[in-house]
Write an enzyme that holds these catalytic residues in place. Structure first.
Site, PDB file in Angstrom:
ATOM      1  N   GLY A   1       5.901   6.334  -4.446  1.00  0.00           N
ATOM      2  CA  GLY A   1       6.170   4.892  -4.400  1.00  0.00           C
ATOM      3  C   GLY A   1       6.612   4.444  -3.019  1.00  0.00           C
TER       4      GLY A   1
ATOM      5  N   HIS B   1       0.815  -1.214   0.000  1.00  0.00           N
ATOM      6  CA  HIS B   1       0.000   0.000   0.000  1.00  0.00           C
ATOM      7  C   HIS B   1       0.850   1.265   0.000  1.00  0.00           C
ATOM      8  CE1 HIS B   1      -4.155  -1.728   0.770  1.00  0.00           C
ATOM      9  NE2 HIS B   1      -3.362  -2.775   0.706  1.00  0.00           N
TER      10      HIS B   1
ATOM     11  N   ASP C   1       2.716 -20.639   0.693  1.00  0.00           N
ATOM     12  CA  ASP C   1       2.566 -21.798  -0.202  1.00  0.00           C
ATOM     13  C   ASP C   1       1.549 -21.473  -1.285  1.00  0.00           C
ATOM     14  OD1 ASP C   1       0.085 -21.847   0.994  1.00  0.00           O
ATOM     15  OD2 ASP C   1       0.367 -23.745   2.026  1.00  0.00           O
TER      16      ASP C   1
ATOM     17  N   THR D   1      -4.054 -22.000   4.829  1.00  0.00           N
ATOM     18  CA  THR D   1      -2.721 -22.054   5.442  1.00  0.00           C
ATOM     19  C   THR D   1      -2.114 -20.660   5.529  1.00  0.00           C
ATOM     20  OG1 THR D   1      -1.781 -22.507   3.249  1.00  0.00           O
ATOM     21  CG2 THR D   1      -2.240 -24.422   4.643  1.00  0.00           C
TER      22      THR D   1
END
Ligand SMILES: *[C@@H]1O[C@H](CO)[C@@H](O)[C@H](O)[C@H]1NC(C)=O
Length: 373
Positions: free
Chosen positions: A94, A75, A229, A224
């Site tokens: 940025g 963000h 993953d 998870t």
């Protein structure tokens, strides 16, 4: 698709040569704790590391504070618009820490809802250690990720000057945006393409909702949320079902598992012809997930910055524990789900065949939000 992959490969090559250019100028040094780093200025970050692992991440946990610190990276950094600059307006800086320096302005922006909590938790560490907010956000995000088993080692570069202006509103994607809006936004922010947009969303592997639905906090985006993953990419591809409290809020749609939240943008990106194959490509391919995310995290944390004058302090970032079930590319269907639940959208490649976890139907446990949430 092939052309886009080539473009992505070229942008990786460019970024690596920029990183190497920075590394050449650095002198390796040994810190008082015995660790070897790329530049002696990096040694000070070990004190920050020890402090935040104990006192921000509650003993190096991949919990709510880690999730929100990862979210804060995105963000802060994505709020940059060369298109606005071209029209003579300020387009944001940025990865410049503006979301902390001008927090009363930026955390009031609609897509930044709930981030005031992690900003308030991070501020004392910035003051105590005398680092810039932009560098601290990148550092805390990289350390947070290292607390989640399965994460690749994140790069961390220092050298972000403090922001002098708040980013303008309207630059941070919202969960109800269209795929067209999302692709246009990341393309403006960093000339990212739709594949790189998907890579960014890998962060939702270790994420939970914060104020998407103000009545239910801390609903994870996959089963998870404490492991980096590919389950996020599997479970967003499953058919959604109505559960008490699922869907119905702006930007939130029905999910496949009780207690799991699915953002509308994740649902549509998993099914759009421009992004569906890339989405599916992470299923059963942990090594691709790791290398693409490592690349995009570095790119995001350098948005608006000149990488050639930054200092590579990546040696300070811990190496995460391997993901449990650490067979290469381990992906699975949650208990009770099979291939019949897959809403496969990639026209080029069949959905990989996965085994189903044994046991009663999975329901997902809420993540306790940070104190004061
Ligand atoms: C994983 O992704 C890489 C990079 O796209 C690809 O070369 C490799 O074949 C993939 N592996 C599997 C098992 O799909």
């Amino acid at each position: 698709m092939a052309f886009k992959q080539l473009v992505a490969a070229i942008s990786i090559a460019l970024s690596l040569s920029a990183a190497q250019g920075a590394a050449v100028k650095e002198k390796r040094a040994t810190c008082s704790n015995g660790a070897t780093v790329g530049d002696e200025s990096c040694c000070a970050w070990f004190d920050v590391l020890d402090d935040i692992q104990q006192n921000l991440f509650q003993g190096a946990q991949c919990g709510a504070e880690a999730h929100e610190s990862i979210r804060l990276v995105f963000h802060d950094s994505i709020a940059i618009s060369p298109a606005m600059e071209a029209q003579g307006q300020f387009g944001g800086g940025g990865a410049d820490g503006s979301i902390i320096i001008f927090d009363t302005i930026e955390t009031a922006f609609h897509p930044n809802i709930g981030l005031d909590e992690i900003v308030n938790l991070q501020k004392p560490f910035i003051a105590k250690h005398g680092v810039t907010p932009g560098d601290f956000i990148a550092f805390a995000g990289a350390v947070a990720l290292s607390n989640c088993p399965g994460t690749p080692q994140m790069n961390f570069f220092t050298g972000r000057a403090p922001a002098t202006q708040a980013a303008p509103d309207g630059l941070v994607p919202e969960p109800f945006h269209t795929v067209d809006q999302l692709i246009a936004r990341v393309n403006d922010a960093g000339q990212f393409d739709e594949l790189e947009l998907v890579w960014m969303l890998s962060a939702h592997s270790v994420a939970a909702s914060n104020d998407v639905d103000p009545t239910i906090q801390g609903l994870p985006f996959d089963s998870t949320p404490g492991i980096f993953d590919s389950q996020f990419f599997v479970e967003t591809q499953l058919r959604g079902t109505a559960f008490p409290g699922s869907g119905g809020n702006q930007g939130e749609v029905e999910s496949p598992l009780p207690g799991e939240m699915r953002l509308q943008t994740d649902h549509t990106l998993a099914r759009d012809s421009r992004t569906a194959c890339e989405w599916q490509s992470f299923v059963n391919n942990q090594s691709k997930l790791l290398s693409d995310f490592q690349f995009i995290f570095l790119a995001l944390t350098q948005l608006g910055q000149d990488p050639t004058v930054m200092t590579d302090c990546s040696d300070v970032i811990p190496i995460s524990k391997p993901a449990p079930n650490n067979t290469p590319g381990f992906s699975f269907f949650p208990a009770g789900k099979t291939m019949a639940d897959v809403e496969q959208a990639c026209a080029e490649t069949p959905f990989p065949s996965l085994s189903t976890l044994p046991g009663p139907e999975t329901s997902v446990t809420r993540i306790t939000p940070p104190p004061g949430a």
